[in-house]
Design an enzyme around this catalytic site. Structure first.
Site, PDB file in Angstrom:
ATOM      1  N   GLY A  13      12.460  32.123  44.765  1.00 46.44           N
ATOM      2  CA  GLY A  13      12.938  32.680  43.511  1.00 46.44           C
ATOM      3  C   GLY A  13      14.107  33.623  43.623  1.00 46.44           C
ATOM      4  O   GLY A  13      14.285  34.501  42.780  1.00 46.44           O
ATOM      5  N   ASN A  15      17.216  32.990  43.098  1.00 47.34           N
ATOM      6  CA  ASN A  15      18.070  32.793  41.920  1.00 47.34           C
ATOM      7  C   ASN A  15      17.417  33.396  40.676  1.00 47.34           C
ATOM      8  O   ASN A  15      18.107  33.971  39.822  1.00 47.34           O
ATOM      9  CB  ASN A  15      18.341  31.309  41.707  1.00 47.34           C
ATOM     10  CG  ASN A  15      19.521  30.815  42.529  1.00 47.34           C
ATOM     11  OD1 ASN A  15      20.663  31.154  42.256  1.00 47.34           O
ATOM     12  ND2 ASN A  15      19.249  30.042  43.549  1.00 47.34           N
ATOM     13  N   ARG A  66       3.418  12.306  35.594  1.00 44.34           N
ATOM     14  CA  ARG A  66       4.395  13.336  35.262  1.00 44.34           C
ATOM     15  C   ARG A  66       4.328  13.771  33.800  1.00 44.34           C
ATOM     16  O   ARG A  66       4.368  14.971  33.522  1.00 44.34           O
ATOM     17  CB  ARG A  66       5.822  12.854  35.600  1.00 44.34           C
ATOM     18  CG  ARG A  66       6.101  12.711  37.081  1.00 44.34           C
ATOM     19  CD  ARG A  66       7.573  12.326  37.332  1.00 44.34           C
ATOM     20  NE  ARG A  66       7.795  12.013  38.742  1.00 44.34           N
ATOM     21  CZ  ARG A  66       8.009  12.947  39.684  1.00 44.34           C
ATOM     22  NH1 ARG A  66       8.021  14.234  39.349  1.00 44.34           N
ATOM     23  NH2 ARG A  66       8.196  12.603  40.937  1.00 44.34           N
ATOM     24  N   MET A  91      11.411  22.360  42.008  1.00 47.30           N
ATOM     25  CA  MET A  91      11.552  21.170  42.833  1.00 47.30           C
ATOM     26  C   MET A  91      10.779  19.963  42.320  1.00 47.30           C
ATOM     27  O   MET A  91      10.373  19.106  43.096  1.00 47.30           O
ATOM     28  CB  MET A  91      11.137  21.488  44.282  1.00 47.30           C
ATOM     29  CG  MET A  91      11.904  22.639  44.901  1.00 47.30           C
ATOM     30  SD  MET A  91      13.692  22.416  44.795  1.00 47.30           S
ATOM     31  CE  MET A  91      13.971  21.323  46.163  1.00 47.30           C
ATOM     32  N   ARG A  92      10.527  19.888  41.018  1.00 47.23           N
ATOM     33  CA  ARG A  92       9.903  18.709  40.460  1.00 47.23           C
ATOM     34  C   ARG A  92      10.910  17.950  39.610  1.00 47.23           C
ATOM     35  O   ARG A  92      11.631  18.562  38.813  1.00 47.23           O
ATOM     36  CB  ARG A  92       8.685  19.071  39.593  1.00 47.23           C
ATOM     37  CG  ARG A  92       7.620  19.889  40.302  1.00 47.23           C
ATOM     38  CD  ARG A  92       7.071  19.199  41.526  1.00 47.23           C
ATOM     39  NE  ARG A  92       6.382  17.938  41.209  1.00 47.23           N
ATOM     40  CZ  ARG A  92       5.975  17.091  42.137  1.00 47.23           C
ATOM     41  NH1 ARG A  92       6.256  17.308  43.395  1.00 47.23           N
ATOM     42  NH2 ARG A  92       5.339  15.988  41.800  1.00 47.23           N
ATOM     43  N   ASN A 108      20.393  24.158  35.219  1.00 45.52           N
ATOM     44  CA  ASN A 108      19.916  24.066  36.603  1.00 45.52           C
ATOM     45  C   ASN A 108      21.048  24.484  37.525  1.00 45.52           C
ATOM     46  O   ASN A 108      22.235  24.349  37.185  1.00 45.52           O
ATOM     47  CB  ASN A 108      19.499  22.629  36.939  1.00 45.52           C
ATOM     48  CG  ASN A 108      18.967  22.506  38.369  1.00 45.52           C
ATOM     49  OD1 ASN A 108      18.174  23.323  38.826  1.00 45.52           O
ATOM     50  ND2 ASN A 108      19.439  21.493  39.081  1.00 45.52           N
ATOM     51  N   HIS A 110      22.475  23.720  41.323  1.00 48.14           N
ATOM     52  CA  HIS A 110      22.357  22.723  42.389  1.00 48.14           C
ATOM     53  C   HIS A 110      23.321  23.097  43.515  1.00 48.14           C
ATOM     54  O   HIS A 110      24.496  23.398  43.240  1.00 48.14           O
ATOM     55  CB  HIS A 110      22.693  21.327  41.848  1.00 48.14           C
ATOM     56  CG  HIS A 110      22.584  20.242  42.855  1.00 48.14           C
ATOM     57  ND1 HIS A 110      21.367  19.767  43.307  1.00 48.14           N
ATOM     58  CD2 HIS A 110      23.535  19.547  43.519  1.00 48.14           C
ATOM     59  CE1 HIS A 110      21.584  18.813  44.206  1.00 48.14           C
ATOM     60  NE2 HIS A 110      22.892  18.665  44.356  1.00 48.14           N
ATOM     61  N   SER A 137      26.781  24.342  41.871  1.00 48.07           N
ATOM     62  CA  SER A 137      27.123  23.985  40.485  1.00 48.07           C
ATOM     63  C   SER A 137      25.992  24.400  39.547  1.00 48.07           C
ATOM     64  O   SER A 137      24.816  24.236  39.890  1.00 48.07           O
ATOM     65  CB  SER A 137      27.306  22.457  40.361  1.00 48.07           C
ATOM     66  OG  SER A 137      28.223  21.955  41.310  1.00 48.07           O
ATOM     67  N   GLU A 144      19.467  12.253  33.781  1.00 51.82           N
ATOM     68  CA  GLU A 144      19.985  11.825  35.079  1.00 51.82           C
ATOM     69  C   GLU A 144      19.897  12.996  36.062  1.00 51.82           C
ATOM     70  O   GLU A 144      20.445  14.070  35.814  1.00 51.82           O
ATOM     71  CB  GLU A 144      21.443  11.371  34.965  1.00 51.82           C
ATOM     72  CG  GLU A 144      22.035  10.918  36.296  1.00 51.82           C
ATOM     73  CD  GLU A 144      23.552  10.806  36.277  1.00 51.82           C
ATOM     74  OE1 GLU A 144      24.136  10.942  35.175  1.00 51.82           O
ATOM     75  OE2 GLU A 144      24.143  10.609  37.356  1.00 51.82           O
ATOM     76  N   LEU A 145      19.218  12.835  37.167  1.00 55.55           N
ATOM     77  CA  LEU A 145      19.021  13.902  38.147  1.00 55.55           C
ATOM     78  C   LEU A 145      20.359  14.514  38.544  1.00 55.55           C
ATOM     79  O   LEU A 145      21.276  13.808  38.974  1.00 55.55           O
ATOM     80  CB  LEU A 145      18.326  13.351  39.406  1.00 55.55           C
ATOM     81  CG  LEU A 145      18.031  14.387  40.503  1.00 55.55           C
ATOM     82  CD1 LEU A 145      16.962  15.381  40.032  1.00 55.55           C
ATOM     83  CD2 LEU A 145      17.604  13.701  41.799  1.00 55.55           C
ATOM     84  N   ASP A 146      20.478  15.840  38.334  1.00 57.45           N
ATOM     85  CA  ASP A 146      21.706  16.563  38.699  1.00 57.45           C
ATOM     86  C   ASP A 146      22.940  15.946  38.053  1.00 57.45           C
ATOM     87  O   ASP A 146      24.037  15.957  38.621  1.00 57.45           O
ATOM     88  CB  ASP A 146      21.868  16.578  40.226  1.00 57.45           C
ATOM     89  CG  ASP A 146      20.685  17.243  40.903  1.00 57.45           C
ATOM     90  OD1 ASP A 146      20.302  16.786  42.000  1.00 57.45           O
ATOM     91  OD2 ASP A 146      20.128  18.195  40.320  1.00 57.45           O
ATOM     92  N   GLN A 174      26.714  32.791  46.734  1.00 55.79           N
ATOM     93  CA  GLN A 174      27.550  32.438  45.574  1.00 55.79           C
ATOM     94  C   GLN A 174      26.704  31.973  44.389  1.00 55.79           C
ATOM     95  O   GLN A 174      27.071  32.203  43.231  1.00 55.79           O
ATOM     96  CB  GLN A 174      28.562  31.360  45.976  1.00 55.79           C
ATOM     97  CG  GLN A 174      29.515  31.789  47.076  1.00 55.79           C
ATOM     98  CD  GLN A 174      30.221  33.096  46.750  1.00 55.79           C
ATOM     99  OE1 GLN A 174      30.631  33.345  45.609  1.00 55.79           O
ATOM    100  NE2 GLN A 174      30.333  33.966  47.733  1.00 55.79           N
TER     101      GLN A 174
HETATM  102  C1  GRF Z   1      18.690  27.155  46.194  1.00 57.67           C
HETATM  103  O1  GRF Z   1      19.577  26.706  47.210  1.00 57.67           O
HETATM  104  C2  GRF Z   1      18.991  26.405  44.917  1.00 57.67           C
HETATM  105  O2  GRF Z   1      20.332  25.932  44.869  1.00 57.67           O
HETATM  106  C3  GRF Z   1      18.058  25.245  44.974  1.00 57.67           C
HETATM  107  O3  GRF Z   1      16.859  25.812  45.502  1.00 57.67           O
HETATM  108  C4  GRF Z   1      17.244  26.752  46.530  1.00 57.67           C
HETATM  109  C5  GRF Z   1      16.269  27.909  46.605  1.00 57.67           C
HETATM  110  O4  GRF Z   1      16.436  28.683  45.463  1.00 57.67           O
HETATM  111  N1  GRF Z   1      17.854  24.653  43.684  1.00 57.67           N
HETATM  112  P1  GRF Z   1      15.590  30.048  45.209  1.00 57.67           P
HETATM  113  O5  GRF Z   1      15.839  30.987  46.363  1.00 57.67           O
HETATM  114  O6  GRF Z   1      14.115  29.666  45.134  1.00 57.67           O
HETATM  115  O7  GRF Z   1      16.161  30.556  43.925  1.00 57.67           O
END
Ligand code: GRF
Length: 197
Positions: A13, A15, A66, A91-92, A108, A110, A137, A144-146, A174
């Site tokens: 977490g 981010n 899902r 991550m799902r 999101n 990425h 990004s 569509e994924l990403d 970054q």
């Molecule tokens: C990060 O590199 C992010 O780009 C990707 O998951 C990784 C871990 O993110 N989606 P965090 O430290 O759990 O925010």
């Protein structure tokens, strides 16, 4: 009107912390919940330490169903009433049904210069391709994924001695700048793209 932000995580977490800590003062949004698919996600404790309500919807009991997992997510989200959802290390893979439900409200981050390297292992793939730069990004989430509209990118040089881990660490710094910047703009209604440096 202050926008309500739900943040979805699966891991540490970092981010999420960057987003939460930026949502203060005159910021047009505030976090209302941090939601994880894993009860052991380190980010949950970080959210609790910052006074943010948390919830867990473990995906495992739902197996390959899902839509059922996403219905449980939506049950929690509907109570939190978010105006914006930020996927932050979540991550799902989300189905078209869930994405459509939140279309235009979900972001999101990425770790690649989309549209290059959608999916996983982005840094290793960039290094193996001989790229001289990588990056991250922030994009709107579509089925569509990403694949959604990119709202912001930051470029990071790949040094000859970089490994996937060293590059990931540089890019993550970054990410922690870019995601809060884009969320501020998005929450104020600005969907124009920004490219850095
Ligand atoms: C990060 O590199 C992010 O780009 C990707 O998951 C990784 C871990 O993110 N989606 P965090 O430290 O759990 O925010």
């Amino acid at each position: 009107m202050t926008k309500r932000v739900a943040i979805l995580i699966s891991g540490g977490g970092s981010n999420m912390v960057s987003l939460v800590e930026d949502m203060a003062g005159d910021h047009p949004a505030r976090p209302v919940i941090v939601l994880s698919n894993r009860a052991d996600a380190g980010g949950l404790e970080k959210a609790k330490a910052r006074g943010i309500p948390t919830a867990v919807v473990d995906h495992r009991p739902f197996g390959s169903d899902r839509p059922a997992f996403e219905a449980a997510l939506n049950h929690v989200l509907d109570q939190a009433r978010p105006d914006i959802i930020c996927l932050a290390g979540f991550m799902r893979v989300l189905t078209e049904g869930f994405v459509t439900r939140w279309q235009g409200k979900m972001l999101n981050i990425h770790p690649s210069l989309l549209p290059k390297y959608k999916g996983l292992h982005t840094h290793q793939r960039a290094i193996e391709a001989g790229d001289t730069e990588a990056g991250c990004s922030v994009h709107e989430v579509t089925a569509e994924l990403d694949g959604g509209q990119v709202l912001g990118q930051v470029r990071v040089p790949i040094d000859p001695d970089d490994t996937a881990d060293s590059l990931a660490a540089k890019v993550l710094v970054q990410e922690h700048m870019l995601y809060p910047l884009i969320l501020r703009r998005f929450a104020s209604g600005d969907r124009s793209r920004i490219d850095l440096p």
